[in-house]
Motif scaffolding. Sequence first.
Motif, PDB file in Angstrom:
ATOM      1  N   ASP A 497       0.819  -1.214   0.000  1.00 37.61           N
ATOM      2  CA  ASP A 497       0.000   0.000   0.000  1.00 37.61           C
ATOM      3  C   ASP A 497       0.852   1.263   0.000  1.00 37.61           C
ATOM      4  O   ASP A 497       0.326   2.370  -0.184  1.00 37.61           O
ATOM      5  N   ALA A 498       2.181   1.125   0.182  1.00 36.01           N
ATOM      6  CA  ALA A 498       3.075   2.287   0.106  1.00 36.01           C
ATOM      7  C   ALA A 498       3.374   2.681  -1.336  1.00 36.01           C
ATOM      8  O   ALA A 498       3.831   3.806  -1.594  1.00 36.01           O
ATOM      9  N   LEU A 499       3.126   1.782  -2.270  1.00 39.80           N
ATOM     10  CA  LEU A 499       3.509   2.034  -3.655  1.00 39.80           C
ATOM     11  C   LEU A 499       2.755   3.212  -4.264  1.00 39.80           C
ATOM     12  O   LEU A 499       3.330   4.040  -4.972  1.00 39.80           O
ATOM     13  N   SER A 500       1.469   3.320  -3.985  1.00 41.35           N
ATOM     14  CA  SER A 500       0.675   4.417  -4.556  1.00 41.35           C
ATOM     15  C   SER A 500       1.064   5.766  -3.989  1.00 41.35           C
ATOM     16  O   SER A 500       0.769   6.803  -4.589  1.00 41.35           O
ATOM     17  N   LYS A 529      -4.811 -10.177   0.267  1.00 38.39           N
ATOM     18  CA  LYS A 529      -3.767  -9.526  -0.531  1.00 38.39           C
ATOM     19  C   LYS A 529      -2.668  -8.912   0.319  1.00 38.39           C
ATOM     20  O   LYS A 529      -1.635  -8.515  -0.220  1.00 38.39           O
ATOM     21  N   MET A 530      -2.859  -8.801   1.632  1.00 39.08           N
ATOM     22  CA  MET A 530      -1.810  -8.308   2.515  1.00 39.08           C
ATOM     23  C   MET A 530      -1.142  -9.442   3.299  1.00 39.08           C
ATOM     24  O   MET A 530      -0.361  -9.194   4.210  1.00 39.08           O
ATOM     25  N   GLU A 531      -1.401 -10.669   2.902  1.00 40.35           N
ATOM     26  CA  GLU A 531      -0.798 -11.816   3.584  1.00 40.35           C
ATOM     27  C   GLU A 531       0.409 -12.292   2.792  1.00 40.35           C
ATOM     28  O   GLU A 531       0.301 -12.717   1.638  1.00 40.35           O
ATOM     29  N   ARG A 532       1.574 -12.200   3.434  1.00 43.78           N
ATOM     30  CA  ARG A 532       2.820 -12.604   2.784  1.00 43.78           C
ATOM     31  C   ARG A 532       2.733 -14.038   2.248  1.00 43.78           C
ATOM     32  O   ARG A 532       2.073 -14.894   2.829  1.00 43.78           O
ATOM     33  N   TRP A 533       3.416 -14.243   1.131  1.00 45.44           N
ATOM     34  CA  TRP A 533       3.614 -15.535   0.478  1.00 45.44           C
ATOM     35  C   TRP A 533       2.395 -16.023  -0.293  1.00 45.44           C
ATOM     36  O   TRP A 533       2.461 -17.067  -0.952  1.00 45.44           O
ATOM     37  N   THR A 534       1.289 -15.305  -0.245  1.00 43.65           N
ATOM     38  CA  THR A 534       0.131 -15.724  -1.034  1.00 43.65           C
ATOM     39  C   THR A 534       0.254 -15.188  -2.456  1.00 43.65           C
ATOM     40  O   THR A 534       0.921 -14.185  -2.719  1.00 43.65           O
ATOM     41  N   GLU A 535      -0.429 -15.868  -3.371  1.00 41.38           N
ATOM     42  CA  GLU A 535      -0.478 -15.381  -4.749  1.00 41.38           C
ATOM     43  C   GLU A 535      -1.163 -14.015  -4.809  1.00 41.38           C
ATOM     44  O   GLU A 535      -0.828 -13.175  -5.653  1.00 41.38           O
ATOM     45  N   GLU A 536      -2.101 -13.782  -3.923  1.00 40.69           N
ATOM     46  CA  GLU A 536      -2.830 -12.504  -3.919  1.00 40.69           C
ATOM     47  C   GLU A 536      -1.910 -11.348  -3.522  1.00 40.69           C
ATOM     48  O   GLU A 536      -2.032 -10.241  -4.073  1.00 40.69           O
ATOM     49  N   TYR A 537      -0.995 -11.590  -2.592  1.00 39.79           N
ATOM     50  CA  TYR A 537      -0.038 -10.546  -2.198  1.00 39.79           C
ATOM     51  C   TYR A 537       0.848 -10.187  -3.390  1.00 39.79           C
ATOM     52  O   TYR A 537       1.042  -9.003  -3.707  1.00 39.79           O
ATOM     53  N   GLN A 538       1.377 -11.190  -4.064  1.00 39.99           N
ATOM     54  CA  GLN A 538       2.239 -10.940  -5.219  1.00 39.99           C
ATOM     55  C   GLN A 538       1.462 -10.234  -6.331  1.00 39.99           C
ATOM     56  O   GLN A 538       1.957  -9.290  -6.959  1.00 39.99           O
ATOM     57  N   GLU A 539       0.237 -10.660  -6.547  1.00 37.50           N
ATOM     58  CA  GLU A 539      -0.610 -10.043  -7.566  1.00 37.50           C
ATOM     59  C   GLU A 539      -0.847  -8.567  -7.249  1.00 37.50           C
ATOM     60  O   GLU A 539      -0.706  -7.700  -8.125  1.00 37.50           O
ATOM     61  N   TYR A 540      -1.172  -8.270  -5.994  1.00 35.25           N
ATOM     62  CA  TYR A 540      -1.435  -6.889  -5.571  1.00 35.25           C
ATOM     63  C   TYR A 540      -0.177  -6.045  -5.729  1.00 35.25           C
ATOM     64  O   TYR A 540      -0.240  -4.901  -6.218  1.00 35.25           O
ATOM     65  N   LEU A 541       0.970  -6.579  -5.335  1.00 28.05           N
ATOM     66  CA  LEU A 541       2.216  -5.821  -5.474  1.00 28.05           C
ATOM     67  C   LEU A 541       2.490  -5.500  -6.939  1.00 28.05           C
ATOM     68  O   LEU A 541       2.922  -4.383  -7.267  1.00 28.05           O
ATOM     69  N   TYR A 542       2.269  -6.431  -7.833  1.00 26.60           N
ATOM     70  CA  TYR A 542       2.490  -6.164  -9.261  1.00 26.60           C
ATOM     71  C   TYR A 542       1.550  -5.072  -9.763  1.00 26.60           C
ATOM     72  O   TYR A 542       1.958  -4.166 -10.507  1.00 26.60           O
ATOM     73  N   GLU A 543       0.304  -5.142  -9.375  1.00 27.70           N
ATOM     74  CA  GLU A 543      -0.648  -4.117  -9.824  1.00 27.70           C
ATOM     75  C   GLU A 543      -0.230  -2.736  -9.359  1.00 27.70           C
ATOM     76  O   GLU A 543      -0.226  -1.770 -10.155  1.00 27.70           O
ATOM     77  N   GLU A 544       0.147  -2.619  -8.098  1.00 25.35           N
ATOM     78  CA  GLU A 544       0.522  -1.321  -7.549  1.00 25.35           C
ATOM     79  C   GLU A 544       1.875  -0.848  -8.088  1.00 25.35           C
ATOM     80  O   GLU A 544       2.071   0.345  -8.337  1.00 25.35           O
ATOM     81  N   THR A 545       2.810  -1.763  -8.281  1.00 25.04           N
ATOM     82  CA  THR A 545       4.129  -1.384  -8.795  1.00 25.04           C
ATOM     83  C   THR A 545       4.038  -0.886 -10.224  1.00 25.04           C
ATOM     84  O   THR A 545       4.647   0.138 -10.585  1.00 25.04           O
ATOM     85  N   LEU A 546       3.300  -1.575 -11.065  1.00 25.99           N
ATOM     86  CA  LEU A 546       3.168  -1.156 -12.455  1.00 25.99           C
ATOM     87  C   LEU A 546       2.523   0.225 -12.557  1.00 25.99           C
ATOM     88  O   LEU A 546       2.921   1.052 -13.383  1.00 25.99           O
ATOM     89  N   ALA A 547       1.542   0.492 -11.710  1.00 28.06           N
ATOM     90  CA  ALA A 547       0.916   1.817 -11.699  1.00 28.06           C
ATOM     91  C   ALA A 547       1.919   2.881 -11.252  1.00 28.06           C
ATOM     92  O   ALA A 547       1.962   3.981 -11.815  1.00 28.06           O
ATOM     93  N   MET A 548       2.729   2.561 -10.243  1.00 26.97           N
ATOM     94  CA  MET A 548       3.704   3.521  -9.746  1.00 26.97           C
ATOM     95  C   MET A 548       4.778   3.813 -10.794  1.00 26.97           C
ATOM     96  O   MET A 548       5.126   4.974 -11.040  1.00 26.97           O
ATOM     97  N   LEU A 549       5.317   2.779 -11.430  1.00 30.24           N
ATOM     98  CA  LEU A 549       6.450   2.963 -12.339  1.00 30.24           C
ATOM     99  C   LEU A 549       6.067   3.750 -13.580  1.00 30.24           C
ATOM    100  O   LEU A 549       6.911   4.454 -14.162  1.00 30.24           O
ATOM    101  N   GLN A 550       4.820   3.664 -13.984  1.00 34.23           N
ATOM    102  CA  GLN A 550       4.403   4.398 -15.175  1.00 34.23           C
ATOM    103  C   GLN A 550       4.434   5.917 -14.968  1.00 34.23           C
ATOM    104  O   GLN A 550       4.357   6.674 -15.929  1.00 34.23           O
ATOM    105  N   LYS A 551       4.604   6.347 -13.733  1.00 37.52           N
ATOM    106  CA  LYS A 551       4.709   7.778 -13.446  1.00 37.52           C
ATOM    107  C   LYS A 551       6.123   8.314 -13.689  1.00 37.52           C
ATOM    108  O   LYS A 551       6.338   9.522 -13.631  1.00 37.52           O
ATOM    109  N   ILE A 552       7.087   7.425 -13.933  1.00 35.66           N
ATOM    110  CA  ILE A 552       8.460   7.862 -14.241  1.00 35.66           C
ATOM    111  C   ILE A 552       8.509   8.251 -15.716  1.00 35.66           C
ATOM    112  O   ILE A 552       8.352   7.398 -16.591  1.00 35.66           O
ATOM    113  N   PRO A 553       8.734   9.523 -16.036  1.00 40.19           N
ATOM    114  CA  PRO A 553       8.679   9.953 -17.443  1.00 40.19           C
ATOM    115  C   PRO A 553       9.684   9.237 -18.342  1.00 40.19           C
ATOM    116  O   PRO A 553       9.405   9.002 -19.517  1.00 40.19           O
TER     117      PRO A 553
END
Length: 612
Positions: A497-500, A529-553
């Motif tokens: 949740d820090a990614l956004s 999605k906030m439980e370590r080692w679950t597929e949902e945690y990894q999925e959530y991190l990817y969604e948030e990371t991709l949104a964050m990185l697209q802000k780098i011009p």
Amino acid sequence: MKRKLTLLVILCFSICRQLAAQDPLLVNVYNRDTKTLNGKWHYIVDPYENGYYDYRQEPFDKQQNPSNNAYFRNYKPKDKTELVEYDFDKSPTLLVPGDWNSQEEKLFYYEGTVWYKKSFDYEKAKPNNRVYLYFDAVNYQADVYLNGEKLGTHKGGFTPFNFDVTGKLKPRDNFVVVKVDNKRKREEVPTVNTDWWNYGGITREVRLVEVPASFVQDYFLQLDPNNTNELIGYVQVGGEQQAGQKVQVNIPALKVKQEVVTDARGYAPLEVKVRKVNLWSPENPYLYDVNLRVNDDVLEDQIGFRSIRTEGADILLNNKPVFLKGISIHEENPQRGGRAYSEEDARILLNWAKELGCNFVRLAHYPHNEHMARMADKMGLMVWEENPVYWTIQWQNEDTYKTAERQQAEVITRDKNRASVIIWSMANETPVTPERTAFIRNLIAKTRSMDPTRLISAALEKHNINATTSTVDDPLIEDVDVLSFNQYIGWYDRLPDALSKTSWEIKQNKPVIVSEFGAGALQGLHGDKMERWTEEYQEYLYEETLAMLQKIPQLRGITPWILVDFRSPRRPLPNVQDGWNRKGLISQTGDKKKAFYVLQDFYKNFKLKDKK
């Protein structure tokens, strides 16, 4: 600029000669006449190195009359009174290529010395031909002996080397013995601390390569970065007669027939005028048949021609902006459970990358086998190749630097004609110190001298400006063509949740590749999605990371960590890791995790024009 490129190519030849061991490396063994030495090799495990040292710790191979118990002699008792304490032919076997860890359960964690022996017959096709003993890779140090005579030593677990054995072979009953030592040492490259399995053994193919008395030893042929109507490079003739040799270069599809004459060193520069070139790209991975001939030696290759450069924040492939839709890969076949080495291994890994939607792969953290680059050529995947300068090594040790430089030279020599290879990476996650920076700058200078046609990068680390703003603060930013860095916000640094809430401050007008991000997930483990080692945690991190990185011009590519789960002794958590790094998008059984489809969807819908 043209004169500058020509001089760089000449300098490349000069440096390749200087960096070479006693016997210069042959290129394109793929397409030469060879006899395989693959298959079953007898082996002896030798943790005390009794087969190498006497009881005073003096090496047998430096003694005038070595003991019969020196393993490299492969000695057989002449009668029942002789004391000989080993016998290769009665010892068990390992498959070559292959690692000992995955083949023999009792050697799973073993690090140390294992001796290999292979017997063979060999008769040359022509009396004047030359023969080389060629190893694709041995991890880590290889001491090689033929018929009881030492040929030499090679350090580095992921690059090829060869020895000239002309005049040393017999028609019958030859034997080659290799002392393989994979012990980790602080002064080596990589050093003692890594995050992958230290597979030991003769991990890639072994061949006898037969060539005529004078032959094409090396060549470099690439599109001039500044002129799409010219190919530049060089050819080097080896063997008995090198000076004044006529070398014909033939590219039938381009109607090229050109002859050059070698100088006293056997060297000739190449400047080949061409008309419209069918440029290699992911959408059009076109490869030209290229033939080089000197006297009776005809060597064929399949080479794609393309340009790669940067302009401001853009990466230009054939003068068109491209976004590198990538993934990081380790050289491991998870389903077989060991080091990857075959063409089929390469096909499995790269097909998964294609299914993901990639046009780019990062081969981490060391040079992968030659099948990977050649398969990428055919499949239309751009490639990042990396030197194993990893984490913290002995930056002030001159021998350590020489080892790193030699490994860089060997992979460039092997893969410099592969169109797929667009980036040479110097290092991964190294600390910012003056000694480290000088070390890597020297590597960069050597690499640019050897190859003026590709981009230079290194996987750097991100730094925090404050709780919500990140940057990259590293003097190497000024030296690389592409600014690459690893970041793990949401895994090692806070939660997803820090990614956004995170922004990036990158002032350099250079292309940015985020070379790593990710999270561990055990395939089949589900939860919040906030439980370590679950597929949902990894999925959530990817969604948030991709949104964050697209802000780098300046963002022009990503290579998330990693395609497939891989073995690592750093990962012992029971019932979750069990000796595996779980950041893969695919499990060790080949099952895709939920994050795989997040990244696949991102690549399917992403358009570079959205960045403009």
